[in-house]
Design a protein around this motif. Sequence first.
Motif, PDB file in Angstrom:
ATOM      1  N   LEU A 199      29.664 -18.897  73.041  1.00 47.69           N
ATOM      2  CA  LEU A 199      28.483 -18.400  72.882  1.00 47.69           C
ATOM      3  C   LEU A 199      27.998 -18.729  71.321  1.00 47.69           C
ATOM      4  O   LEU A 199      26.772 -19.021  71.238  1.00 47.69           O
ATOM      5  CB  LEU A 199      28.277 -16.673  73.092  1.00 47.69           C
ATOM      6  N   LEU A 200      29.000 -18.524  70.402  1.00 51.23           N
ATOM      7  CA  LEU A 200      28.549 -18.804  68.972  1.00 51.23           C
ATOM      8  C   LEU A 200      28.360 -20.555  68.994  1.00 51.23           C
ATOM      9  O   LEU A 200      27.596 -21.235  68.152  1.00 51.23           O
ATOM     10  CB  LEU A 200      29.536 -18.561  67.977  1.00 51.23           C
ATOM     11  N   THR A 201      29.046 -21.229  69.744  1.00 47.46           N
ATOM     12  CA  THR A 201      28.792 -22.699  69.762  1.00 47.46           C
ATOM     13  C   THR A 201      27.607 -23.141  70.463  1.00 47.46           C
ATOM     14  O   THR A 201      26.960 -23.832  70.184  1.00 47.46           O
ATOM     15  CB  THR A 201      30.095 -23.288  70.458  1.00 47.46           C
ATOM     16  N   GLU A 202      27.282 -22.351  71.615  1.00 46.18           N
ATOM     17  CA  GLU A 202      26.010 -22.734  72.473  1.00 46.18           C
ATOM     18  C   GLU A 202      24.802 -22.407  71.742  1.00 46.18           C
ATOM     19  O   GLU A 202      23.570 -22.945  71.995  1.00 46.18           O
ATOM     20  CB  GLU A 202      26.140 -21.952  73.971  1.00 46.18           C
ATOM     21  N   LEU A 203      24.811 -21.092  70.858  1.00 45.01           N
ATOM     22  CA  LEU A 203      23.729 -20.555  70.219  1.00 45.01           C
ATOM     23  C   LEU A 203      23.626 -20.668  68.713  1.00 45.01           C
ATOM     24  O   LEU A 203      24.466 -20.084  68.182  1.00 45.01           O
ATOM     25  CB  LEU A 203      23.327 -19.142  70.520  1.00 45.01           C
ATOM     26  N   GLN A 204      23.105 -21.782  68.225  1.00 46.95           N
ATOM     27  CA  GLN A 204      23.243 -22.045  66.617  1.00 46.95           C
ATOM     28  C   GLN A 204      22.303 -20.896  65.812  1.00 46.95           C
ATOM     29  O   GLN A 204      21.389 -20.364  66.444  1.00 46.95           O
ATOM     30  CB  GLN A 204      22.621 -23.213  66.457  1.00 46.95           C
ATOM     31  N   PRO A 205      22.473 -20.607  64.762  1.00 48.09           N
ATOM     32  CA  PRO A 205      21.766 -19.667  63.767  1.00 48.09           C
ATOM     33  C   PRO A 205      20.275 -19.901  63.939  1.00 48.09           C
ATOM     34  O   PRO A 205      19.753 -21.104  63.774  1.00 48.09           O
ATOM     35  CB  PRO A 205      22.239 -19.926  62.530  1.00 48.09           C
ATOM     36  N   GLY A 206      19.554 -18.884  64.488  1.00 49.94           N
ATOM     37  CA  GLY A 206      18.124 -18.906  64.721  1.00 49.94           C
ATOM     38  C   GLY A 206      17.623 -19.444  65.944  1.00 49.94           C
ATOM     39  O   GLY A 206      16.487 -19.264  66.275  1.00 49.94           O
TER      40      GLY A 206
END
Length: 259
Positions: A199-206
Amino acid sequence: MISLAPLHFLPYHNAVEETDYKVKLDIFEGPLDLLLYLIKREELDITEVSIEKITRQYLDYIDTFRMLNIDLASEFIVMAANLIYLKSRTLLPKQEQPPEEEGDEDDPRWELIRQLVEYKKFKDAAGYLARREEEQQGYFPHQPERPELPPVETDPVAELSIFDLIQAFQKVLKRFESEHDFGQIVDDRFTVADKVEFLLTELQPGGRRRFQTLFEMATTKAEVIVTFLAVLELMKMNQFRVRQDLLLGDIEIERRAES
């Protein structure tokens, strides 16, 4: 924003590889909060509660909590038993009602309704005091020079509770079960840590994604459950937050921007 009472999220042992992993959230909500949420969702007056319908919906939530291996507080189980008891009483003819003190009333719902009304009064009063405290924090004894501040990010207009998120998860799970054939066995031993990294890879900061799209890659029920637990873990880590910009609109997951 989601208001979070102490519930312990444990791995789903029937579908998820056994680990020592736990998710602990502080969710300041209990069985009466869940009942008020269900009543509000149905747009009913508290005095017009259908015990049969509310009991069925309440037990659906309990089943979801158990499927996620949530260590439920005893109050939730006591309330479930009380609802089942009240439902059974409503099915009995008046002449066959139990000869107990509470049996003196024509409608066995009234004791529960009184509890809900009183609880809602205190809950509304607490909300009013919290808003007043927030307003008072904006007052200063002396008028300082107005500093130049960057634009403040506005919060979502629609308030969310943990029950809204659970309901969204229930819809995803039902849709997944209706669209997938479980006859074929797939060996997918995903862990919550795996899904956190994904999920951290799929959804970048912001970045923002609709809640249901987070499960599009899942191929089994176990993977759907593990993905949801990963979302809860990332919320606890203050990496993700839940938004709903329009009332009854899509729930979105937003990854906080890196400072």
